[in-house]
Structures are given as structure tokens and as C-alpha cells.
Design a protein around this motif. Structure first.
Motif, PDB file in Angstrom:
ATOM      1  N   LEU A 269      -5.350  18.283   0.687  1.00  0.00           N
ATOM      2  CA  LEU A 269      -6.006  17.498   1.425  1.00  0.00           C
ATOM      3  C   LEU A 269      -5.125  16.792   2.331  1.00  0.00           C
ATOM      4  CD1 LEU A 269      -8.847  16.103  -0.959  1.00  0.00           C
ATOM      5  CD2 LEU A 269      -9.011  17.942   0.737  1.00  0.00           C
ATOM      6  N   ASP A 270      -5.622  16.541   3.720  1.00  0.00           N
ATOM      7  CA  ASP A 270      -4.788  15.520   4.466  1.00  0.00           C
ATOM      8  C   ASP A 270      -6.013  14.394   4.592  1.00  0.00           C
ATOM      9  OD1 ASP A 270      -2.644  16.840   5.170  1.00  0.00           O
ATOM     10  OD2 ASP A 270      -3.473  18.057   6.223  1.00  0.00           O
ATOM     11  N   ASP A 271      -6.900  14.358   5.430  1.00  0.00           N
ATOM     12  CA  ASP A 271      -7.920  13.525   5.322  1.00  0.00           C
ATOM     13  C   ASP A 271      -9.072  13.867   4.268  1.00  0.00           C
ATOM     14  OD1 ASP A 271      -7.073  12.613   7.573  1.00  0.00           O
ATOM     15  OD2 ASP A 271      -8.428  13.388   9.241  1.00  0.00           O
ATOM     16  N   PHE A 272      -9.621  12.960   3.521  1.00  0.00           N
ATOM     17  CA  PHE A 272     -10.401  13.450   2.426  1.00  0.00           C
ATOM     18  C   PHE A 272     -11.708  13.893   3.068  1.00  0.00           C
ATOM     19  CE2 PHE A 272     -13.380  11.957  -0.843  1.00  0.00           C
ATOM     20  CZ  PHE A 272     -12.954  12.992  -1.829  1.00  0.00           C
ATOM     21  N   ASP A 273     -11.725  15.173   2.671  1.00  0.00           N
ATOM     22  CA  ASP A 273     -13.117  15.914   3.126  1.00  0.00           C
ATOM     23  C   ASP A 273     -13.465  16.660   1.896  1.00  0.00           C
ATOM     24  OD1 ASP A 273     -15.067  17.633   3.858  1.00  0.00           O
ATOM     25  OD2 ASP A 273     -13.916  18.550   5.406  1.00  0.00           O
ATOM     26  N   ARG A 368      -1.601   9.790   0.941  1.00  0.00           N
ATOM     27  CA  ARG A 368      -1.096   8.319   1.564  1.00  0.00           C
ATOM     28  C   ARG A 368      -1.847   7.064   1.037  1.00  0.00           C
ATOM     29  NH1 ARG A 368       2.254   8.089   5.956  1.00  0.00           N
ATOM     30  NH2 ARG A 368       1.160   6.379   6.695  1.00  0.00           N
ATOM     31  N   PHE A 369      -3.119   7.207   0.866  1.00  0.00           N
ATOM     32  CA  PHE A 369      -3.822   6.010   0.215  1.00  0.00           C
ATOM     33  C   PHE A 369      -3.539   5.809  -1.087  1.00  0.00           C
ATOM     34  CE2 PHE A 369      -7.406   4.600  -2.339  1.00  0.00           C
ATOM     35  CZ  PHE A 369      -7.832   3.229  -1.656  1.00  0.00           C
ATOM     36  N   PHE A 370      -3.401   6.698  -1.848  1.00  0.00           N
ATOM     37  CA  PHE A 370      -3.177   6.367  -3.273  1.00  0.00           C
ATOM     38  C   PHE A 370      -1.777   5.987  -3.657  1.00  0.00           C
ATOM     39  CE2 PHE A 370      -7.187   8.798  -4.179  1.00  0.00           C
ATOM     40  CZ  PHE A 370      -7.577   7.805  -5.153  1.00  0.00           C
ATOM     41  N   ARG A 371      -0.923   6.515  -2.751  1.00  0.00           N
ATOM     42  CA  ARG A 371       0.354   6.151  -2.568  1.00  0.00           C
ATOM     43  C   ARG A 371       0.317   4.602  -2.365  1.00  0.00           C
ATOM     44  NH1 ARG A 371       5.114   7.429  -5.391  1.00  0.00           N
ATOM     45  NH2 ARG A 371       7.113   6.809  -4.380  1.00  0.00           N
ATOM     46  N   ALA A 372      -0.167   4.124  -1.263  1.00  0.00           N
ATOM     47  CA  ALA A 372      -0.430   2.829  -0.803  1.00  0.00           C
ATOM     48  C   ALA A 372      -0.941   1.919  -1.928  1.00  0.00           C
ATOM     49  CB  ALA A 372      -0.951   2.720   0.517  1.00  0.00           C
ATOM     50  N   LEU A 373      -2.084   2.423  -2.596  1.00  0.00           N
ATOM     51  CA  LEU A 373      -2.548   1.594  -3.753  1.00  0.00           C
ATOM     52  C   LEU A 373      -1.772   1.487  -4.680  1.00  0.00           C
ATOM     53  CD1 LEU A 373      -5.485   0.929  -4.365  1.00  0.00           C
ATOM     54  CD2 LEU A 373      -5.651   2.847  -5.830  1.00  0.00           C
ATOM     55  N   ASN A 374      -0.357   1.849  -5.022  1.00  0.00           N
ATOM     56  CA  ASN A 374       0.435   1.523  -5.720  1.00  0.00           C
ATOM     57  C   ASN A 374       0.689   0.123  -5.746  1.00  0.00           C
ATOM     58  OD1 ASN A 374       0.352   4.178  -6.438  1.00  0.00           O
ATOM     59  ND2 ASN A 374       2.411   4.581  -6.070  1.00  0.00           N
ATOM     60  N   ARG A 375       0.754  -0.516  -4.463  1.00  0.00           N
ATOM     61  CA  ARG A 375       1.206  -1.883  -4.147  1.00  0.00           C
ATOM     62  C   ARG A 375      -0.015  -2.670  -4.096  1.00  0.00           C
ATOM     63  NH1 ARG A 375       4.498   0.108  -6.006  1.00  0.00           N
ATOM     64  NH2 ARG A 375       6.767   0.393  -5.800  1.00  0.00           N
ATOM     65  N   PHE A 376      -1.157  -2.590  -4.563  1.00  0.00           N
ATOM     66  CA  PHE A 376      -2.288  -3.262  -4.607  1.00  0.00           C
ATOM     67  C   PHE A 376      -1.990  -4.628  -5.156  1.00  0.00           C
ATOM     68  CE2 PHE A 376      -6.257  -5.255  -6.366  1.00  0.00           C
ATOM     69  CZ  PHE A 376      -7.131  -4.954  -5.044  1.00  0.00           C
ATOM     70  N   ASP A 377      -2.343  -5.858  -4.486  1.00  0.00           N
ATOM     71  CA  ASP A 377      -2.174  -7.015  -5.014  1.00  0.00           C
ATOM     72  C   ASP A 377      -3.355  -7.657  -5.607  1.00  0.00           C
ATOM     73  OD1 ASP A 377      -1.683  -9.995  -5.578  1.00  0.00           O
ATOM     74  OD2 ASP A 377       0.005  -9.682  -3.706  1.00  0.00           O
ATOM     75  N   SER A 378      -3.413  -7.927  -6.850  1.00  0.00           N
ATOM     76  CA  SER A 378      -4.599  -8.174  -7.486  1.00  0.00           C
ATOM     77  C   SER A 378      -4.819  -9.653  -7.534  1.00  0.00           C
ATOM     78  CB  SER A 378      -4.710  -8.013  -9.068  1.00  0.00           C
ATOM     79  OG  SER A 378      -3.551  -8.568  -9.564  1.00  0.00           O
ATOM     80  N   LYS A 379      -4.084 -10.423  -6.697  1.00  0.00           N
ATOM     81  CA  LYS A 379      -4.489 -11.885  -6.630  1.00  0.00           C
ATOM     82  C   LYS A 379      -5.801 -12.195  -5.721  1.00  0.00           C
ATOM     83  CE  LYS A 379      -0.044 -13.184  -5.018  1.00  0.00           C
ATOM     84  NZ  LYS A 379       0.695 -11.985  -5.345  1.00  0.00           N
ATOM     85  N   ARG A 424       4.575   6.725 -10.658  1.00  0.00           N
ATOM     86  CA  ARG A 424       5.021   8.086 -11.420  1.00  0.00           C
ATOM     87  C   ARG A 424       3.981   9.023 -11.397  1.00  0.00           C
ATOM     88  NH1 ARG A 424       7.148   4.187 -14.976  1.00  0.00           N
ATOM     89  NH2 ARG A 424       5.301   4.054 -16.484  1.00  0.00           N
ATOM     90  N   VAL A 425       2.597   8.641 -10.766  1.00  0.00           N
ATOM     91  CA  VAL A 425       1.644   9.424 -10.935  1.00  0.00           C
ATOM     92  C   VAL A 425       0.962   9.788  -9.283  1.00  0.00           C
ATOM     93  CG1 VAL A 425       0.883   9.128 -13.146  1.00  0.00           C
ATOM     94  CG2 VAL A 425      -0.147   7.828 -11.286  1.00  0.00           C
ATOM     95  N   ASN A 426       1.187   8.931  -8.450  1.00  0.00           N
ATOM     96  CA  ASN A 426       0.627   9.214  -7.014  1.00  0.00           C
ATOM     97  C   ASN A 426       1.903   9.410  -6.209  1.00  0.00           C
ATOM     98  OD1 ASN A 426      -2.127   8.288  -7.533  1.00  0.00           O
ATOM     99  ND2 ASN A 426      -1.555   6.120  -7.631  1.00  0.00           N
ATOM    100  N   PRO A 427       1.945  10.837  -5.817  1.00  0.00           N
ATOM    101  CA  PRO A 427       3.019  11.380  -5.165  1.00  0.00           C
ATOM    102  C   PRO A 427       3.297  10.922  -3.676  1.00  0.00           C
ATOM    103  CG  PRO A 427       1.278  12.759  -5.210  1.00  0.00           C
ATOM    104  CD  PRO A 427       0.852  11.713  -6.145  1.00  0.00           C
ATOM    105  N   LYS A 428       4.493  10.667  -3.086  1.00  0.00           N
ATOM    106  CA  LYS A 428       4.749  10.356  -1.766  1.00  0.00           C
ATOM    107  C   LYS A 428       4.493  11.548  -1.023  1.00  0.00           C
ATOM    108  CE  LYS A 428       7.676   7.922   1.425  1.00  0.00           C
ATOM    109  NZ  LYS A 428       8.649   7.167   1.467  1.00  0.00           N
ATOM    110  N   TYR A 429       5.169  12.785  -1.875  1.00  0.00           N
ATOM    111  CA  TYR A 429       5.038  13.923  -0.965  1.00  0.00           C
ATOM    112  C   TYR A 429       4.503  15.125  -1.592  1.00  0.00           C
ATOM    113  CZ  TYR A 429       9.271  11.633   0.746  1.00  0.00           C
ATOM    114  OH  TYR A 429      10.166  10.805   1.494  1.00  0.00           O
ATOM    115  N   TYR A 471       8.068  13.712   6.276  1.00  0.00           N
ATOM    116  CA  TYR A 471       7.414  14.685   5.477  1.00  0.00           C
ATOM    117  C   TYR A 471       6.023  14.013   4.788  1.00  0.00           C
ATOM    118  CZ  TYR A 471      11.400  17.619   6.395  1.00  0.00           C
ATOM    119  OH  TYR A 471      12.323  18.378   7.003  1.00  0.00           O
ATOM    120  N   ALA A 472       5.851  12.644   4.511  1.00  0.00           N
ATOM    121  CA  ALA A 472       5.045  12.169   3.852  1.00  0.00           C
ATOM    122  C   ALA A 472       4.013  11.797   4.776  1.00  0.00           C
ATOM    123  CB  ALA A 472       5.416  10.980   3.066  1.00  0.00           C
ATOM    124  N   ALA A 473       4.126  11.820   6.190  1.00  0.00           N
ATOM    125  CA  ALA A 473       3.133  11.440   7.173  1.00  0.00           C
ATOM    126  C   ALA A 473       1.972  12.008   7.327  1.00  0.00           C
ATOM    127  CB  ALA A 473       3.809  11.281   8.461  1.00  0.00           C
TER     128      ALA A 473
END
Length: 488
Positions: A269-273, A368-379, A424-429, A471-473
Motif C-alpha cells: 500500500l501507498d495511500d491507505f485504500d 509513512r504514517f506508522f513510522r511517524a507514529l513511532n514518535r507519538f508524544d503522549s503528553k 522495530r516493528v514499523n518499517p521505514k522501507y 526510497y521511503a518517500a
């Protein structure tokens, strides 16, 4: 590390009765040469990189020289293709060169794809083209690195020999590895040709080689089917969690061991469809991304029918009834990992499904979304703009993020610990179609460096790989919504 001549063959499939396969001599390309070797697969066989530099490597794995113990054969099978039963298929462009017993005791089928015609070629030339060979070579390692059971690829060989498909293309060969290449369709062939003794022989062969813990049990055939259902549920859950669409889930493309088998028109998947279809021959969307669990169960029902001389209808129905709960459990377990959750809660499914609904509505890039979610700030006072900017409008995500934050707080999640775990579970590539196409285009020009570059990235998909961020774009304009042909 052993030289090629010391590979030990134990060809259990070749010892099955006549009718399971046809013995065929490979027809190598006259100019076959190695263009890429997978070092991880070499190590599985107890070989090192030096072995791949020897002149005999291309001859052996291109079908031009048989090692002692090799017994090339083409396996027979049938299958339901797009829901229609085809009574006789078989290895039309592949040959099982032999089964290697590796130094660690593991067994690996060596399957040469593109090695010339067989009795099952149905008028074809038995060749493979470069584009499909590159795609399979890369895909096996991409899924393996993501923790998805799959066949692997040992090496790819090139040739200047033309191969004729819709256009004139460049020929190539691939050596594929798996513990077994027995398919659902192998059982279907013997069932529908009314050879129950061969159904039993095949079942005993597979159980002895791959399910030894149930050998000798009175209900071993029912247990065997139950375990195939479980393995298939785990496989499809893995596909769905990483956003992978196989593209052509015919029963002849379903592994009895629950491996990803036969990479044709696949796509990440690219865009989630949810309704993504990567195969341009799939006009009805039978094998769309969101249909894969349903199709897997349908295929398992076909296998169950083929086993009815060994198990009862009640046993078949009971095993099939376990598929959906097993799939749901495996899928939610993977999604909890992707969300960084360490506990199981009753509302997990709703949390995941509501996120998917938001992602589909905003055409959010899945990986890309799940890789970005790795840095979710819970404050509580942080908006997580890098995430909310994926959504239009962002308010829906804000509401979901509040639920997610509350869930993390309820289980005492620590951001830094969770971030490391999610990395370790959400890939960048992942092997996006546009990335594969770029590697194919360069290979068709004679430059295989891009194939090796992409192989290195997808073999370590969770690492950052500085300098390779492109390559991750998300795909460029030309690479959006690519679909792929079954032609190979």
C-alpha cells in the motif's frame, strides 16, 4: 563454508511415486551469468560469498551443470484460478533442482525459475522475463525482513536472450528457496483426478517432513489440516498488518506451509485504500487488499475438500471454523505491536478500525504514517503536528489521538521505551512498486547496482540508512497507483 560440490541433497519429493512430477533436464540460457546473489540465502545453505564468484556457480544455478545429487523435476498440481478450477497446471517454467540438507539440518528446495519448458508449460517457452525476476528476487527478502513467512531467493541470473511476451523482453532466471513447494493445488490435483492413494501419500510426505510432531497420531490428518489453517491465518494477518497485497491468490499459489509463494502482481500500500487492487488482470477485485482474508478461507475450503478422503466433513468444518478467530487474533497482535501497546484490551479492534477509517478518508500513506507514529508524544498538551498533518481535516485524528493517549496512559506506557519498541516493528522501507520499477528499469539497461541497493534496504527495513531517505518517500507522480501484469 562448503564449496558447491559439497552440498548434500536429500530429494524426498523425487522419491514419491510416478505421477507426482516429471523429470526434466534444464534448458539453460547460453549466456547465463550471475547478476545478483543474496548473501543471507547463501549462508542458509552453508555457502559464502566466495562460492558465488566461481565460474561453476552460474552454470549450476543456471541449469547448465548438475551437481552430484541433483534430480531436476517439474511438480504437477492443479488449482482454482480466479475461482475457476483448472485441472492441470504444474511447474511450467520452474524446476526443482533438488533438496539441500544444510549444515544446520534445515532442508531447502532449490527451485530454478525460467529454466525452460516442461510438460506443464501449456505451450509456453518456460522462460522468465527480467522484470518479474527482479520483483520476486526483491520481494522474498522484503517480506522475510518484515517477519512474514515466505520463499527466499538465492540468486538472479541474467541473459541477453530475448523472451517474447506482449513485447520482446530480456530473459532471466531465479533460484528460489523454500522448505517445500507443495501447494494447496498439489492436493487438489490428486483429489480431482480421483487418486486418493496419492492424496494420502502426499499428506504423509508433508507431515513427515514438516509436521513431525503429529506423525503416528490417529487424527494426524485432521491435525495437519488444522495446522495449515492456523499457519495460513497467521500469514494473511501478517500481510494485512504490513499493507501487502499478493495480487493473485489462486489455490495453486497457496503454500501448504503457510509461506508467501509465487510473487506476481503484488504491491505494498501507498495511500491507505482497503480496496486496493495491484493486478490489472483482476477486473472484479477478487484479490483486493481487503478481500485477502476471505479468499484465504475460500482457498482453505478447497483444500479441505481435497482432503475429504482423509478427514471427515465435521473435522474439515471445525478446522475452517477456526480460521477467522485465528486471523483476528494474529492481526490484532500485530497491530498492537505497531501501535506500541503492551496490553490486550476489549476496545483494541475499535481503536484500529477507527484509525483505518480516518486513514482511508484522508488517503494517508500507510507505511509513512506508522513510522511517524513511532514518535507519538503522549503528553496531554502536545498536538503531534507531524502526525495530524497527514489528515484533512485533522480534527478526526485529534479525537482518535486522545483515545490513543488515554490508552497509553492506562497501561503506564513510557514514550522512550515505546518508541524504541515501535522502531522495530514499523518499517521505514517497504518494496513499493515504484521502487521496484526503478530497479527494473535500470536492470533492463544492464545496471544491476540498483537491485543490490534496494535489496540491502528492504533486507533491513527498520534501520535509517542515511542517504537513502528518498526510497521511503511517497511515490512520485509517475509511480502512483501502479498496477502489475500477471505476465512473466
Amino acid at each position: 563454508m562448503a564449496p558447491l560440490e559439497q552440498l548434500v541433497f536429500d530429494n524426498t519429493y523425487a522419491r514419491l511415486p510416478p505421477g507426482f512430477a516429471a523429470r526434466v533436464a534444464p534448458a539453460p540460457f547460453p549466456d547465463a551469468h550471475v547478476v545478483s546473489v543474496n548473501p543471507a540465502a547463501l549462508r542458509l545453505l552453508g555457502l559464502d560469498a566466495e562460492a558465488a564468484t566461481r565460474p561453476e556457480f552460474a552454470r549450476v544455478f543456471g541449469g547448465g551443470q548438475l551437481l552430484p545429487g541433483m534430480e531436476p523435476l517439474a511438480m504437477v498440481y492443479a488449482g482454482h484460478q480466479f475461482g475457476v478450477y483448472v485441472p492441470r497446471l504444474g511447474d511450467g517454467r520452474a524446476l526443482l533442482l533438488g533438496e539441500v540438507r544444510a549444515p544446520d539440518g534445515a532442508k531447502w528446495d532449490l527451485h530454478l525459475k525460467g529454466g525452460g519448458p516442461t510438460p506443464f508449460s501449456r505451450g509456453g517457452d518456460g522462460r522468465a522475463v527480467l522484470r518479474s525476476t527482479v520483483r520476486e528476487y526483491l520481494a522474498g527478502e522484503a517480506l522475510h525482513a518484515l517477519g512474514i513467512p515466505t520463499t527466499r531467493a538465492l540468486c538472479m541470473l541474467g541473459s541477453r536472450t530475448p523472451v517474447y511476451r506482449e513485447d520482446v523482453e530480456t530473459g532471466a532466471m531465479l533460484v528460489r528457496m523454500a522448505p517445500s513447494h507443495v501447494r494447496f493445488g498439489t492436493f487438489e490435483f490428486f483429489h480431482h483426478t480421483e487418486q486418493p492413494a496419492h492424496v494420502a501419500t502426499l499428506a504423509e510426505h508433508v507431515i513427515a517432513g514438516h509436521f513431525p510432531h503429529i506423525m503416528g497420531q490417529e487424527r494426524r490428518h485432521a491435525r495437519f489440516f488444522e495446522e495449515v489453517v492456523e499457519r495460513t491465518a497467521r500469514l494473511i494477518a501478517g500481510w494485512q498488518a504490513v499493507g501487502f497485497e499478493h495480487g493473485v491468490m489462486n489455490t495453486d499459489n497457496m503454500s501448504i506451509l503457510g509461506l508467501t509463494l509465487d510473487y506476481g502482481p503484488y504491491g505494498f500500500l501507498d495511500d491507505f485504500d482497503p480496496g486496493f487492487v495491484c493486478n490489472h488482470s483482476d477486473h472484479q477485485g477478487r484479490y483486493a487488499f481487503d478481500q485477502q482474508p476471505r479468499v484465504a478461507l475460500w482457498n482453505l475450503a478447497c483444500l479441505g475438500e481435497a482432503l475429504l478422503t482423509l478427514i471427515t466433513e465435521d473435522e474439515a468444518r471445525a478446522a475452517l471454523g477456526a480460521f477467522q478467530p485465528a486471523f483476528a487474533a494474529h492481526f490484532l497482535a500485530r497491530m498492537r505491536e505497531k501501535l506500541g501497546l503492551s496490553e490486550t484490551r476489549d476496545d483494541d479492534r475499535a481503536l484500529v478500525e477507527d484509525l483505518f477509517g480516518l486513514m482511508a478518508g484522508s488517503h494517508v500513506d500507510y507505511t509513512r504514517f506508522f513510522r511517524a507514529l513511532n514518535r507519538f508524544d503522549s503528553k496531554p498538551d502536545v498536538r503531534n503536528d507531524a502526525l495530524r498533518d497527514h489528515f484533512l481535516p485533522p480534527e478526526g485524528f485529534d479525537a482518535w489521538a486522545a483515545r490513543y493517549r488515554a490508552r497509553l496512559d492506562a497501561e503506564g506506557s513510557v514514550d522512550t521505551v515505546r518508541h524504541a519498541r515501535m522502531d522495530r516493528v514499523n518499517p521505514k522501507y517497504v518494496l513499493r512498486n515504484w521502487v521496484a520499477q526503478q530497479a527494473i528499469a535500470r536492470a533492463q539497461e544492464g545496471d544491476f547496482a540498483e537491485v543490490d541497493r534496494v535489496l540491502a534496504l528492504v533486507s533491513a527495513p527498520f534501520e535509517e540508512h542515511p542517504g537513502s531517505e528518498a526510497y521511503a518517500a511517497s511515490p512520485p507522480t509517475w509511480g502512483r497507483h501502479l498496477v502489475v501484469s500477471c505476465s512473466s
